[in-house]
Each structure stands twice: as structure tokens, then as C-alpha cells.
Write an enzyme that holds these catalytic residues in place. Structure first.
Site, PDB file in Angstrom:
ATOM      1  N   TYR A 142       0.829  -1.220   0.000  1.00  0.00           N
ATOM      2  CA  TYR A 142       0.000   0.000   0.000  1.00  0.00           C
ATOM      3  C   TYR A 142       0.862   1.267   0.000  1.00  0.00           C
ATOM      4  CZ  TYR A 142      -4.043  -2.939   1.143  1.00  0.00           C
ATOM      5  OH  TYR A 142      -5.034  -3.888   1.130  1.00  0.00           O
ATOM      6  N   LYS A 191       3.231 -15.432   2.788  1.00  0.00           N
ATOM      7  CA  LYS A 191       3.172 -16.213   1.543  1.00  0.00           C
ATOM      8  C   LYS A 191       4.618 -16.525   1.177  1.00  0.00           C
ATOM      9  CE  LYS A 191       0.752 -17.885  -1.952  1.00  0.00           C
ATOM     10  NZ  LYS A 191      -0.178 -19.020  -1.814  1.00  0.00           N
ATOM     11  N   ASP A 223      -3.269 -18.097   2.117  1.00  0.00           N
ATOM     12  CA  ASP A 223      -4.449 -18.748   1.525  1.00  0.00           C
ATOM     13  C   ASP A 223      -5.049 -19.753   2.495  1.00  0.00           C
ATOM     14  OD1 ASP A 223      -1.998 -19.946   1.119  1.00  0.00           O
ATOM     15  OD2 ASP A 223      -2.484 -20.786  -0.837  1.00  0.00           O
ATOM     16  N   ASP A 247      -5.352  -6.489   5.988  1.00  0.00           N
ATOM     17  CA  ASP A 247      -6.550  -5.753   5.589  1.00  0.00           C
ATOM     18  C   ASP A 247      -7.659  -6.745   5.243  1.00  0.00           C
ATOM     19  OD1 ASP A 247      -8.274  -3.786   4.745  1.00  0.00           O
ATOM     20  OD2 ASP A 247      -7.230  -3.375   2.861  1.00  0.00           O
TER      21      ASP A 247
END
Ligand code: ATP
Ligand code: MG
Length: 360
Positions: A142, A191, A223, A247
Site C-alpha cells: 500500500y 506467503k 491462503d 486488511d
């Protein structure tokens, strides 16, 4: 105790719910002999209307001068068309950056009185939902470099994701310290099978974990985490992750409790000063009708007492009062069910105040 609290009522239902939180804070002042000074600060859409920018310099300075910031909600469709550089949400990003608020804490907890509101199966809810999402707030994709360019005749866009060891280390400490005050279990979400930032994340989190031998630390791929939150949320105590994953997962975590009007959050930094706000938005569809649920806002004021001022007992009292009011059968429109008593926004504030006063 004397404290200065910056109040950002913002837009939509903001003024209505913030007024109820202030009622509760005044009651706590009275009961415990504290003295809080409330400083109204204009930010968000209302500031665009009045000053042409979502965060006037005076507003930022008032936040920096205060011991903590209590925020209701900013934004709404009215400002959808404004220049992106002055959007209402920009005010929040700027405050987070200026105050150095790198950690966002969001409890995902289901009140025993509202178990039926969860969209999850009863057998899953019965095992309990009570965990804290610790999200890194001012790094990652972000805040990375953004670019849209034309390459070989077509548009190409990119967003850079970056983390330094320092940025990871400080949020990891927040997670382990939070776990110490809870049930001593951290699950770090990344990840690492694909991303370099995640591999660094994992390495640094495990280094920090060495300093907290009393807290367990396991890794989970993002995931899988998204799946586990709906499959067996009882396995989580503290979930720590980077900005974008956090988020998404924190919204998922709050949805499974079935009541977004009831969830508070805290944004913390190096200094004790932080920003405290409910997780929901400005709900323009119900603004000005005195029907919003002020509980998320009131519990946010509670988190402020605990994290900014170390007033653990006062925070506990607010939380207990909310539980009591729910047990007594009072509801706002958003969580209304048959056989319960429906209260308006201001009546709910009054009921919580009354309960704080009468609780032993
Ligand atoms: P944002 O983009 O600012 O997060 P949003 O569009 O995601 O906003 P909200 O403003 O949070 O959405 O509103 C989503 C829905 O939840 C709306 O229907 C709104 O009326 C409802 N809602 C949000 N907060 C409350 C509350 N405190 N009490 C009752 N209903 C609420
Ligand atoms: Mg939203």
C-alpha cells in the site's frame, strides 16, 4: 489522571456514535476521578467541505498535541468525486503516518449473547471465536512505489511491495507482547512459498520469537489462513501479518462474528499515543436517524483507556457493561431479534452509562 483526547467525529454516523462514547468516558471520569480534556478535531469529508482538504494542518497538529486520538468514521459517497489527493480516507493515512502508527489491533470476538448472528455453523461457533488480528499498517504494497505506464502500446501498472527487518521486527514485538496478555499463541501469516518479503518476514518473526519463550509461534500461508478462519477460528489467539493480508483477513475475521457495529480497533506506534476507532465505516445509509449501533465506538474508547492510558480496570468495566446490556436483552436495530428490546443509538449509550454506574 489528566489526559487530552482528540475527537474526530468525521462523517455519516460519526457524530452520533462519538457522542455516545464521550458519554461513557465522562461517566468513567466521574466514577474513577480522572480528568479528560476533549479536543474536537475536524477531518474527513466535513473538512473537505469546510477547508477544501481532508486534514487541515491545525487538525493534524491537534492530534499530535493530544495523548490519544478517538475517531468515529470518515468518508461517504458525497466525496466520491473529489480529487484523489484530498479524499476523506487520506486524512487517516496521514494521521497514521505522522503518529507512526504501525500496528493495527482488531479483536475478532463473538459475544456469547450474539452467537446466532455468526454466519458460521453452530458447531464451529460453539468452539469459540476470540482472537486478535495484529496487522502491519504503514508498510508493504500500500505504501510502495506505484506506477502506470504504457509499454508496447498497452497500459502496464505496478505496485512495489517492500519490508525492512526493522518494520517486521517492531510489529512482531507487538504481536508477541499482545499474546503474552492473552493465551500465549502467535500464528504468523505470510506467503513465503512465493514472496521474498514473506521469506524475510518469516525469518525476522522467528528471531523475535526467541525473546518470548513463553509464547508459541507457528507459520501459516495466507491462503490457508483465509480458509482456517472460517473452518476453525478457535485455533487462533493472535494472528500477525503484513498490511494487505491483514486488511483482507481482518475483514474476514470480523464478518464471522456477524456484527460489524460491535468491533473496536486500536492503531498503535512507538509512543503510547494511538488512534482508536470502530472497524465499520460512516454508514451514510443510516446517518442522522439515531439508529446506528454505538457499541464498536464505545469499545474503541475502552481500548484507548487500556492501551494509551494503562487504565485496564476502566476498560474492563466498559466491556463488562456492554456484555451486561446485551444479557439484559437490549439491542440496536442492526442486531435486533425477536423478544429483545430495541434501543436507538443514544438510548444504547444511556443504557451502558447506567449499567456502568450501577455495576458493583
Ligand atoms: P468504509 O468504506 O468506510 O469501510 P463501507 O462502505 O465498507 O464503509 P460501512 O459504512 O461500514 O461500509 O457500512 C456497511 C453496512 O453496515 C451499511 O449498511 C451500514 O449501515 C452498516 N453499519 C455500519 N456501521 C454500523 C453501525 N455502527 N450500526 C449499524 N449499522 C452499521
Ligand atoms: Mg469497508
Amino acid at each position: 489522571m489528566e489526559k487530552r483526547i482528540a475527537l474526530i467525529e468525521g462523517d455519516g454516523i460519526g457524530p452520533e456514535i462519538l457522542a455516545e462514547a464521550v458519554k461513557v468516558l465522562r461517566c468513567i471520569e466521574e466514577r474513577y476521578g480522572h480528568h479528560f480534556t476533549y479536543v474536537p478535531v475536524c477531518a474527513g469529508g466535513c473538512a473537505i467541505d469546510r477547508y477544501g482538504t481532508s486534514l487541515p494542518k491545525e487538525s493534524l497538529e491537534a492530534c499530535l498535541d493530544s495523548d490519544s486520538v478517538l475517531l468515529a468514521a470518515v468518508g461517504g459517497p458525497k466525496w466520491d468525486g473529489v480529487d484523489p489527493s484530498i479524499r476523506p480516507e487520506k486524512a487517516l493515512l496521514a494521521i497514521r503516518k505522522e503518529l507512526g502508527l504501525y500496528a493495527n489491533l482488531r479483536p475478532a470476538r463473538i459475544f456469547s449473547q450474539l452467537k446466532h448472528a455468526s454466519p458460521l455453523k453452530e458447531s464451529i461457533v460453539e468452539k469459540g471465536i476470540d482472537f486478535m488480528v495484529v496487522r502491519e499498517l504503514i508498510g508493504g504494497v500500500y505504501f510502495g512505489e506505484k506506477k502506470t505506464e504504457t509499454v508496447e502500446g498497452e497500459l502496464r501498472a505496478s505496485d512495489q511491495m517492500a519490508y525492512s527487518e526493522h518494520e517486521i521486527r517492531r510489529i512482531a514485538h507487538t504481536a508477541f507482547q499482545t499474546a503474552r496478555k492473552r493465551n500465549g499463541r502467535v500464528i504468523s501469516v505470510d506467503k513465503a512459498n512465493v514472496l521474498d518479503t514473506s521469506r524475510l518476514w518469516r525469518k525476522v518473526v522467528h528471531e523475535v520469537a526467541q525473546e518470548y519463550p513463553d509464547v508459541s509461534c507457528t507459520d501459516m500461508l495466507v491462503d490457508n489462513a483465509a480458509m482456517q478462519i472460517v473452518k476453525d477460528p478457535s485455533q487462533f489467539d493472535v494472528l500477525v501479518t503484513e498490511n494487505m493480508f491483514g486488511d483482507i483477513l481482518s475483514d474476514e475475521a470480523s464478518m464471522i462474528t456477524g456484527s460489524i457495529g460491535l468491533i473496536p480497533s486500536a492503531s498503535l506506534g512507538e509512543s503510547r499515543r494511538g488512534m482508536y476507532e470502530p472497524i465499520h465505516g460512516s454508514a451514510p445509509d443510516i446517518a442522522g436517524k439515531n439508529i446506528a449501533n454505538p457499541i464498536g465506538m464505545i469499545l474503541s474508547a475502552g481500548l484507548m483507556l487500556k492501551y494509551a492510558f494503562d487504565l485496564d480496570e476502566e476498560q474492563k468495566r466498559i466491556e463488562d457493561a456492554v456484555e451486561q446490556v446485551l444479557s439484559d436483552g437490549y439491542r440496536c436495530a442492526d442486531i435486533m431479534e425477536e423478544g429483545k428490546t430495541q434501543l436507538s443509538c443514544s438510548e444504547m449509550g444511556d443504557q451502558i452509562v447506567k449499567t456502568i454506574r450501577t455495576m458493583s
